[in-house]
Design a protein around this motif. Structure first.
Motif, PDB file in Angstrom:
ATOM      1  N   ALA A 100       0.851  -1.356   0.062  1.00  0.00           N
ATOM      2  CA  ALA A 100      -0.001   0.049  -0.024  1.00  0.00           C
ATOM      3  C   ALA A 100       1.117   1.372  -0.124  1.00  0.00           C
ATOM      4  O   ALA A 100       0.445   2.127  -0.577  1.00  0.00           O
ATOM      5  CB  ALA A 100      -0.802  -0.001   1.244  1.00  0.00           C
ATOM      6  N   HIS A 101       1.984   1.328   0.751  1.00  0.00           N
ATOM      7  CA  HIS A 101       2.613   2.287   0.710  1.00  0.00           C
ATOM      8  C   HIS A 101       3.367   2.614  -0.570  1.00  0.00           C
ATOM      9  O   HIS A 101       3.378   3.992  -1.105  1.00  0.00           O
ATOM     10  CB  HIS A 101       3.994   2.480   1.611  1.00  0.00           C
ATOM     11  CG  HIS A 101       3.354   2.153   3.371  1.00  0.00           C
ATOM     12  ND1 HIS A 101       3.128   3.642   3.971  1.00  0.00           N
ATOM     13  CD2 HIS A 101       3.136   1.284   3.983  1.00  0.00           C
ATOM     14  CE1 HIS A 101       3.076   3.147   5.146  1.00  0.00           C
ATOM     15  NE2 HIS A 101       2.584   1.843   5.298  1.00  0.00           N
ATOM     16  N   GLU A 102       4.046   1.756  -1.287  1.00  0.00           N
ATOM     17  CA  GLU A 102       4.492   1.991  -2.670  1.00  0.00           C
ATOM     18  C   GLU A 102       3.326   2.467  -3.694  1.00  0.00           C
ATOM     19  O   GLU A 102       3.858   3.369  -4.629  1.00  0.00           O
ATOM     20  CB  GLU A 102       5.274   0.566  -3.129  1.00  0.00           C
ATOM     21  CG  GLU A 102       6.461   0.308  -2.312  1.00  0.00           C
ATOM     22  CD  GLU A 102       7.181  -0.979  -2.506  1.00  0.00           C
ATOM     23  OE1 GLU A 102       6.740  -1.621  -3.865  1.00  0.00           O
ATOM     24  OE2 GLU A 102       8.081  -1.524  -1.964  1.00  0.00           O
ATOM     25  N   ALA A 103       2.337   1.694  -3.757  1.00  0.00           N
ATOM     26  CA  ALA A 103       1.441   2.030  -4.542  1.00  0.00           C
ATOM     27  C   ALA A 103       0.830   3.511  -4.361  1.00  0.00           C
ATOM     28  O   ALA A 103       0.503   4.304  -5.438  1.00  0.00           O
ATOM     29  CB  ALA A 103       0.309   0.907  -4.363  1.00  0.00           C
ATOM     30  N   TYR A 104       0.568   3.944  -3.158  1.00  0.00           N
ATOM     31  CA  TYR A 104       0.129   5.354  -2.855  1.00  0.00           C
ATOM     32  C   TYR A 104       1.201   6.410  -3.384  1.00  0.00           C
ATOM     33  O   TYR A 104       0.812   7.241  -3.997  1.00  0.00           O
ATOM     34  CB  TYR A 104       0.008   5.275  -1.361  1.00  0.00           C
ATOM     35  CG  TYR A 104      -0.030   6.745  -0.819  1.00  0.00           C
ATOM     36  CD1 TYR A 104      -1.567   7.225  -0.913  1.00  0.00           C
ATOM     37  CD2 TYR A 104       0.864   7.657  -0.211  1.00  0.00           C
ATOM     38  CE1 TYR A 104      -1.762   8.536  -0.416  1.00  0.00           C
ATOM     39  CE2 TYR A 104       0.755   8.683   0.092  1.00  0.00           C
ATOM     40  CZ  TYR A 104      -0.687   9.222   0.214  1.00  0.00           C
ATOM     41  OH  TYR A 104      -0.772  10.598   0.662  1.00  0.00           O
ATOM     42  N   ALA A 105       2.507   5.855  -3.055  1.00  0.00           N
ATOM     43  CA  ALA A 105       3.470   6.852  -3.606  1.00  0.00           C
ATOM     44  C   ALA A 105       3.687   6.742  -5.084  1.00  0.00           C
ATOM     45  O   ALA A 105       3.784   8.048  -5.727  1.00  0.00           O
ATOM     46  CB  ALA A 105       5.230   6.526  -3.049  1.00  0.00           C
TER      47      ALA A 105
END
Length: 143
Positions: A100-105
């Motif tokens: 989720a963190h990578e996709a958000y960025a």
């Protein structure tokens, strides 16, 4: 000899870690959760169960009230919650992602606007919310 055994144990542990989320890997990029915001969540829940045959699980208590969890298949489901102040009823799709963190960025780099940064909501589940170009809210859900 001890080094070989240590490497073998480390490789085995790495394989276990790398396959931890394998059962959902095939769902990356799929909408697997749809959140419905309703002025009357209980009425919406009753209607969806009657009309669509959705199965409801025990709800979760949140600061905003009860979150009614439903499943419409083995791969998908969602939740029904009360609308917030000034919010219109509607739905938000959540796309299953590997991180989720990578996709958000990545979403922000590609032109989305942040609505809610990544937040861990339960063990193994982090969600974030962005507004895609054109104004569409999209949720991201993953580890």
């Amino acid at each position: 000899m001890a080094k070989k055994k240590t490497r073998r144990v480390a490789k085995k542990a790495a394989r276990k870690r790398s396959t931890k989320h394998v059962p959902t890997r095939g769902l990356y990029g799929w909408i697997t959760h749809t959140e419905l915001a309703s002025h009357d969540p209980q009425a919406t829940r009753t209607w969806c169960a009657e009309v669509f045959g959705w199965r409801f699980r025990p709800g979760m208590q949140t600061p905003a009230g009860e979150y009614h969890l439903y499943a419409y298949s083995e791969q998908g489901g969602g939740g029904i919650r009360a609308t917030g102040a000034g919010e219109l009823p509607g739905s938000t799709p959540f796309v299953h992602v590997a991180d989720a963190h990578e996709a958000y960025a990545a979403a922000l780099r590609a032109g989305a606007q942040s609505i809610a940064p990544p937040e861990r909501v339960m063990e193994g589940v982090t969600i974030a919310l962005v507004r895609a170009p054109g104004g569409v809210p999209i949720g991201l859900s993953g580890p």
